[in-house]
Structure formats: C-alpha cells, structure tokens
Design a protein around this motif. Structure first.
Motif, PDB file in Angstrom:
ATOM      1  N   SER A 170       0.667  -1.001   0.301  1.00 14.86           N
ATOM      2  CA  SER A 170      -0.060  -0.053   0.135  1.00 14.86           C
ATOM      3  C   SER A 170       0.767   1.546  -0.151  1.00 14.86           C
ATOM      4  CB  SER A 170      -0.835  -0.510   1.082  1.00 14.86           C
ATOM      5  OG  SER A 170      -0.250  -0.169   2.281  1.00 14.86           O
ATOM      6  N   SER A 171       2.169   0.931   0.341  1.00 16.78           N
ATOM      7  CA  SER A 171       3.314   2.433   0.899  1.00 16.78           C
ATOM      8  C   SER A 171       3.165   3.053  -1.005  1.00 16.78           C
ATOM      9  CB  SER A 171       4.493   1.806   1.018  1.00 16.78           C
ATOM     10  OG  SER A 171       3.971   1.855   2.343  1.00 16.78           O
ATOM     11  N   THR A 172       3.053   4.429  -1.334  1.00 13.78           N
ATOM     12  CA  THR A 172       3.359   4.845  -2.500  1.00 13.78           C
ATOM     13  C   THR A 172       3.956   6.248  -3.064  1.00 13.78           C
ATOM     14  OG1 THR A 172       1.099   5.713  -4.064  1.00 13.78           O
ATOM     15  CG2 THR A 172       0.592   6.217  -2.111  1.00 13.78           C
ATOM     16  N   PRO A 173       3.955   6.748  -3.710  1.00 16.68           N
ATOM     17  CA  PRO A 173       4.129   5.927  -5.007  1.00 16.68           C
ATOM     18  C   PRO A 173       5.679   5.151  -4.998  1.00 16.68           C
ATOM     19  CG  PRO A 173       5.173   8.510  -5.187  1.00 16.68           C
ATOM     20  CD  PRO A 173       4.665   8.142  -3.622  1.00 16.68           C
ATOM     21  N   LYS A 174       5.483   3.861  -5.424  1.00 14.78           N
ATOM     22  CA  LYS A 174       6.210   3.073  -5.470  1.00 14.78           C
ATOM     23  C   LYS A 174       6.621   2.356  -7.167  1.00 14.78           C
ATOM     24  CE  LYS A 174       5.169  -0.854  -3.596  1.00 14.78           C
ATOM     25  NZ  LYS A 174       3.633  -0.481  -3.538  1.00 14.78           N
ATOM     26  N   GLY A 196       8.876   5.968   4.480  1.00 14.50           N
ATOM     27  CA  GLY A 196       9.973   5.589   4.466  1.00 14.50           C
ATOM     28  C   GLY A 196       9.806   4.112   3.074  1.00 14.50           C
ATOM     29  N   VAL A 197       9.326   3.715   2.991  1.00 20.15           N
ATOM     30  CA  VAL A 197       9.127   2.237   2.395  1.00 20.15           C
ATOM     31  C   VAL A 197       9.382   3.220   1.058  1.00 20.15           C
ATOM     32  CG1 VAL A 197       7.460   0.760   2.116  1.00 20.15           C
ATOM     33  CG2 VAL A 197       7.240   1.061   3.841  1.00 20.15           C
ATOM     34  N   VAL A 198       8.917   3.981   0.641  1.00 19.61           N
ATOM     35  CA  VAL A 198       8.636   4.495  -1.049  1.00 19.61           C
ATOM     36  C   VAL A 198      10.116   4.642  -0.709  1.00 19.61           C
ATOM     37  CG1 VAL A 198       8.511   5.714  -2.148  1.00 19.61           C
ATOM     38  CG2 VAL A 198       7.012   5.110  -0.816  1.00 19.61           C
ATOM     39  N   ILE A 199      11.046   5.177  -0.432  1.00 16.62           N
ATOM     40  CA  ILE A 199      12.373   5.884  -0.052  1.00 16.62           C
ATOM     41  C   ILE A 199      13.610   4.072   0.193  1.00 16.62           C
ATOM     42  CG2 ILE A 199      14.487   6.608   0.285  1.00 16.62           C
ATOM     43  CD1 ILE A 199      12.011   9.325  -0.679  1.00 16.62           C
ATOM     44  N   SER A 200      12.860   3.600   0.781  1.00 14.27           N
ATOM     45  CA  SER A 200      13.714   2.338   0.936  1.00 14.27           C
ATOM     46  C   SER A 200      13.327   1.664  -0.369  1.00 14.27           C
ATOM     47  CB  SER A 200      12.763   1.318   2.351  1.00 14.27           C
ATOM     48  OG  SER A 200      13.457   2.033   3.032  1.00 14.27           O
ATOM     49  N   TYR A 201      12.878   2.038  -1.068  1.00  9.51           N
ATOM     50  CA  TYR A 201      12.089   0.664  -2.409  1.00  9.51           C
ATOM     51  C   TYR A 201      13.196   1.798  -3.743  1.00  9.51           C
ATOM     52  CZ  TYR A 201       9.498  -0.539  -7.161  1.00  9.51           C
ATOM     53  OH  TYR A 201       9.380  -0.524  -8.222  1.00  9.51           O
ATOM     54  N   ILE A 202      12.999   2.732  -3.665  1.00  7.80           N
ATOM     55  CA  ILE A 202      13.166   2.935  -4.997  1.00  7.80           C
ATOM     56  C   ILE A 202      15.146   3.092  -4.518  1.00  7.80           C
ATOM     57  CG2 ILE A 202      14.343   5.792  -6.016  1.00  7.80           C
ATOM     58  CD1 ILE A 202      11.008   6.476  -5.004  1.00  7.80           C
ATOM     59  N   GLU A 203      15.492   3.272  -3.534  1.00  3.24           N
ATOM     60  CA  GLU A 203      16.874   3.045  -3.294  1.00  3.24           C
ATOM     61  C   GLU A 203      17.600   1.376  -3.575  1.00  3.24           C
ATOM     62  OE1 GLU A 203      18.105   6.461   0.087  1.00  3.24           O
ATOM     63  OE2 GLU A 203      18.679   4.201   0.928  1.00  3.24           O
ATOM     64  N   ALA A 204      16.755   0.691  -3.281  1.00  3.26           N
ATOM     65  CA  ALA A 204      17.159  -1.003  -3.530  1.00  3.26           C
ATOM     66  C   ALA A 204      16.998  -1.115  -4.910  1.00  3.26           C
ATOM     67  CB  ALA A 204      15.783  -1.449  -2.654  1.00  3.26           C
ATOM     68  N   LEU A 205      15.602  -0.305  -5.809  1.00  2.00           N
ATOM     69  CA  LEU A 205      15.954  -0.863  -7.006  1.00  2.00           C
ATOM     70  C   LEU A 205      17.071   0.215  -7.814  1.00  2.00           C
ATOM     71  CD1 LEU A 205      14.121  -1.736  -9.629  1.00  2.00           C
ATOM     72  CD2 LEU A 205      12.480   0.143  -9.291  1.00  2.00           C
ATOM     73  N   ALA A 206      17.046   1.285  -7.212  1.00  2.00           N
ATOM     74  CA  ALA A 206      18.933   1.976  -7.847  1.00  2.00           C
ATOM     75  C   ALA A 206      20.066   0.994  -7.626  1.00  2.00           C
ATOM     76  CB  ALA A 206      18.961   3.007  -6.831  1.00  2.00           C
ATOM     77  N   GLU A 207      19.926   0.183  -6.568  1.00  2.00           N
ATOM     78  CA  GLU A 207      21.245  -0.382  -5.804  1.00  2.00           C
ATOM     79  C   GLU A 207      21.984  -1.115  -7.091  1.00  2.00           C
ATOM     80  OE1 GLU A 207      23.145  -0.941  -1.608  1.00  2.00           O
ATOM     81  OE2 GLU A 207      21.105  -2.144  -2.405  1.00  2.00           O
ATOM     82  N   ASP A 215       0.387  -0.454  -6.122  1.00  2.00           N
ATOM     83  CA  ASP A 215       0.329  -0.173  -4.637  1.00  2.00           C
ATOM     84  C   ASP A 215      -0.872   0.874  -4.705  1.00  2.00           C
ATOM     85  OD1 ASP A 215       0.250   2.871  -5.401  1.00  2.00           O
ATOM     86  OD2 ASP A 215       2.119   3.318  -6.031  1.00  2.00           O
ATOM     87  N   ARG A 216      -1.530   1.505  -3.677  1.00  2.00           N
ATOM     88  CA  ARG A 216      -2.371   2.162  -3.562  1.00  2.00           C
ATOM     89  C   ARG A 216      -3.508   3.165  -4.823  1.00  2.00           C
ATOM     90  NH1 ARG A 216      -3.032   5.588   1.533  1.00  2.00           N
ATOM     91  NH2 ARG A 216      -0.280   5.946   2.111  1.00  2.00           N
ATOM     92  N   SER A 217      -2.432   3.720  -5.160  1.00  2.00           N
ATOM     93  CA  SER A 217      -2.614   4.711  -6.429  1.00  2.00           C
ATOM     94  C   SER A 217      -3.110   3.830  -7.338  1.00  2.00           C
ATOM     95  CB  SER A 217      -1.568   5.594  -6.295  1.00  2.00           C
ATOM     96  OG  SER A 217      -1.449   6.681  -5.360  1.00  2.00           O
ATOM     97  N   HIS A 218      -2.720   3.330  -7.924  1.00  2.00           N
ATOM     98  CA  HIS A 218      -3.368   2.394  -9.048  1.00  2.00           C
ATOM     99  C   HIS A 218      -3.163   0.923  -9.395  1.00  2.00           C
ATOM    100  CE1 HIS A 218       1.214   1.309 -10.368  1.00  2.00           C
ATOM    101  NE2 HIS A 218       1.026   2.908  -9.406  1.00  2.00           N
TER     102      HIS A 218
END
Lengths: 290, 290
Positions: free
Chosen positions: A21-25, A202-213, A30-33
C-alpha cells in the motif's frame, strides 16, 4: 510483546500489506493504481489467505517447501488465480519459521534454509507451477520442464541447492544463497527511513534505493538484463535531492514504468522481507509512529 | 470451500480491507488518501491484529463482549492508539461467531445477540473506553461515565438491552436491535453491484447508496442531526446517472467532505458487515471477478 505464532503471522501479513500500500512505488501495484489484470484486492487476498500458513511456519514442524506450496495454493480458495506474491512468500516463509524459533533471526533463518531437503525442492517446484511465476531458469534445469523434476530427485538437489544454482539472476534465490543478506541490510536502512519519514515515505524511499542499487530480477526476466540496468539507473536519477522532490519524481517515474509495463516485483519482494525483519526485531512500529 | 474458523477470520479481515481500500469513498480513509491523524496503515494494523479474535469468535465458546474487548485491545500490540475499527468490530464479532456455527447466518446472528449477558455489556463498556470511540450517548446511561457501569450491573442490562437503548441514534446499535437488518439488505445490493462493476466500484456505489439512504451516525454525533441529513442528501445528489459519472462526482464529494472534516464512519462499518455477509454466503469472490 511476546512473539507468538499469531504475532509472527500478523507481522508477515503486515509487511506484505505495508509494501503493497505504500505509494508512489514506481512500476508496482500500490494503493494509487491497479494493473489491468491484477488488482489491488488480488494482493490483499493473496496476503491474507497465507495467514494460517505463516502461523504454522512459526509453530515449526512443517517443512519449508510444503509451507510455500500451501501458501501459494491458499489464494485459490478466494477465487484468485494470478501469481501475486510468489517471491514474497518464498522469502517470508523461512523467515517466519526462523522467527518462531526465537533467538537471533538471521542465524535461525540460515539454519532453516540449510535444513531444506530434496522434498522441499519438489514442493517448491509444484508451488512454482501453480503460481505460474516468472523466474529465471536455472541453467539447464528449467523449472517449467517436468523432466527437471525427475533430475531434481535423481541428483538429490535440496531446495537450497536449487536456489544456489539460480542465484546469479534471481533475487529471491540470491537471498536464499546469501542468508538474506540484502533483506537484513535493507531492513536497517528501512528502520532509519521510517523513523525519519514515517511508514509510507520510509517504505517508498527504501524501495527506490533498493531498485537503484541492484537491477530487478523480474524486469530482467521480462525485458532482459540491459533494460533492468536502465530501470535501476532511472531509479538512481531521482535520488540524492530533497525527499519531497524524490517523492514527486517517483510519481512521474511510476507513470513511465507503467506505460512501459515495467514492474520491479523482485525489489518489492525484498522490501516485504525487510519490513518483516524490521517488525520482528522491533525496529519499526514499536510505538506509534508514521 | 469448507468454512473453517481460519476462513471466517480471513473473511472478516478481507471485508475490512476491501471496505478500507475501495476508492473514492467520500469522506472516509481510502487508499487514495490518509487523514492527518489516522493513516491508511493504522487501519491495516487494527484489521489484521483482530485476526486471532475473529478466529476464536468462529470457534465459539468465548463470550461476545470479551471478544470485542480483545479485538479492540489487540491493535495496541502494534503501537496503535487511535480508534479505527470500533464500530466494524462490534458488528463483525457477532457475525463471525454466527458464521462459525454454520446454518442460516442471519438466524444464528440473532441468536448470538440474544445470548449476550450483563457481563458482555460490561466488557463492551470497557472496550468502548479503550477505543475512545465516539458513539451517541444512551439516554441517561452515558458510556463515558463510570457510574453508568454500576447502573449497568445493578439494573442487569445485557449488551443487547444496551444496544436497544441506543438504537435511535447509533447505527451499530440499530443493527444489533434489528438482527442486522440493513447489513443483510445491503449485502444483497452489494453482491449485485460487484457482479456488474467489480469489487472496487461495487463497494463504492453501495457505500454511496447506503449513505444516501440513512444519515450517518458518526457524522450526526460529531456535527448534529441536521448536518448528517445534509450529508446524505449530497450523497443522493450524485446517484441516478451513469456509474462513471457518479464515480467522478464521488471524487469531488470526497474532497468536499474531507475539507469539512465529515467522515461517515458508521456507514463504512455497515459496508464492512455487508461485505462479510456476502463473502460468507458466497455471493462475491466465489470465482475470479472484479
């Protein structure tokens, strides 16, 4: 708070629902789409239908492969046929089992993986076919090929052996092979981000960082390695500035990824595992926050 | 599909999560927006932490009031202190208990309510205080006043008696007093809408129709009866045309209600109860849809 099997099952479910449900991912449901074929409520169903299986994992006694097969089969009971949470379940079942034993979560998790047998590999194989999951093929051991099952049995490969064979290109397999190395390191980053930014951001930023890595395995298996590298570069390009700006750009990147049918589902699986670890270690949601 | 206690708990949880996440639901938390104080993830937590209580309700044996108290207390274990699902839990616990008995769901539900005792009233009273819920006061029996508890005991009022005293102005109490009359009738409408429109839009339209039909108790207790009537009129004003147009107008009405701090939470409680009934009767999500 005592860690009962019910609390472990709730932690597993909560980690799936917070990831969902964290958004925007960018690129994931996510819960926006919704996606066209797989809707938000399908993910709700596959998460909650696994509750009793997580509880039984925490209780101990049942083999890991059989538990994964049960979890994947459970969502059919609510009329759901698509693959939704296969990778997440393959990470959370051994972690839930480890949490049920008490003690150091990572040490116990490694032990759970090392205890897997050839029978676990066969059950996992069956779960994989039911879920119709897209995973990288294991060298000449194709999971889509029934003959591979016989080879699995005759060569006495345990589930951990099988994961080690796939660890070059599959994110879940890499976690199994490394004793959940990234899941644990992301869980520490995640706990810091959540303390600063609250649960959602916090979840969204962690997700983007993990994807970037690390390039996403699901994107690689769908579009090839070059595309997965490009997707990670684009995730990296929105990091580094103010959090509010990253979140704004995440919304735009989400639109682009959806347009391109890019969904970094393996990274989402990792985030769910990291959330579970953080919840079990009391690193997030100890008290009201977020 | 056999109705096991786990399946009943999953149905209760799923009904809470489907109600929560359907969007746009004018004035209530949905997956498109949080409130300032109560976030989407708080509702996730209060829903899933009640899972073992729903399971025990379905198993039978434990009194209704004690179960409601346990469910309301459970969300504190995850660091949550706000009132989120009090009304929904007061409806779903007796329904889950009834579902666990098999047979006709409504007949069993009525029986569950009729079996409540003075002890159930006392436990409910305690749950109410823990949740800090806003409910209409019962004539001269104020639920906020500790002296009322003594009167409750001395006058030997059962929980059903207490609900009957409040049924004039409280939606949950009215459901208890009428044997879940509206919950069951809305569940039938809901099943038709879901068959036509899918889960999300079916839930949203059912919610708007329910709100249009009867002024919301939570809105009335917060802003008075006149405002609740006005809110229902505004819900009615967006119905009657094409579904797509109603959904578009629902998004606008959502913005207005949020601006005015109007959240028709009692109607949301009813929708969760209707979803649970529809799930248990196999009227929705029998097979893939939505």
């Amino acid at each position: 708070m005592k860690t009962t099997p019910d609390r472990i099952a709730q932690g597993a479910l909560l980690s799936m629902l917070l990831e969902l449900s964290s958004t925007p991912k960018p690129g994931n449901v996510d819960r926006s789409h919704d996606f066209e074929e797989i809707k938000f409520h399908h993910f709700l169903i596959s998460a909650l239908s696994a509750y009793p299986v997580f509880r039984d994992a925490a209780l101990g006694g049942e083999p890991t492969g059989a538990l994964i097969l049960r979890a994947v089969s459970a969502w059919r009971g609510w009329g759901l046929s698509q693959n939704t949470h296969f990778g997440t379940i393959a990470l959370l079942i051994p972690l839930a089992k480890a949490a049920g034993r008490g003690g150091d979560l990572r040490e116990e998790a490694v032990r759970v993986l090392e205890e897997t047998t050839v029978e676990d590999a066969v059950e996992f194989y069956a779960a994989f076919r039911i879920a119709g999951a897209r995973v990288a093929e294991v060298e000449d051991l194709s999971l889509q090929d029934p003959a591979s099952k016989d080879r699995l049995l005759s060569e006495k490969r345990t589930l951990l052996d099988l994961m080690r064979l796939s660890s070059g290109h599959d994110l879940v397999a890499r976690e199994w092979s490394t004793g959940f190395e990234r899941s644990f390191s992301i869980s520490r980053i995640l706990a810091e981000k959540v303390a600063d930014l609250g649960i959602n951001d916090g979840v969204v930023i962690s997700y983007i960082e993990a994807l970037a890595e690390v390039p996403d395995g699901l994107v690689a298996s769908k579009f090839g390695a070059a595309k997965a590298v490009e997707v990670s570069e684009r995730a990296r390009s929105i990091l580094g500035g103010e959090v509010s700006e990253t979140l704004r750009l995440a919304g735009k990147l989400d639109d682009e990824f959806i347009e391109e049918d890019v969904n970094p589902g393996s990274t989402a699986d990792l985030i769910a595992a990291a959330l579970f670890i953080a919840l079990m270690e009391g690193a997030i949601l100890r008290s009201e926050e977020g």
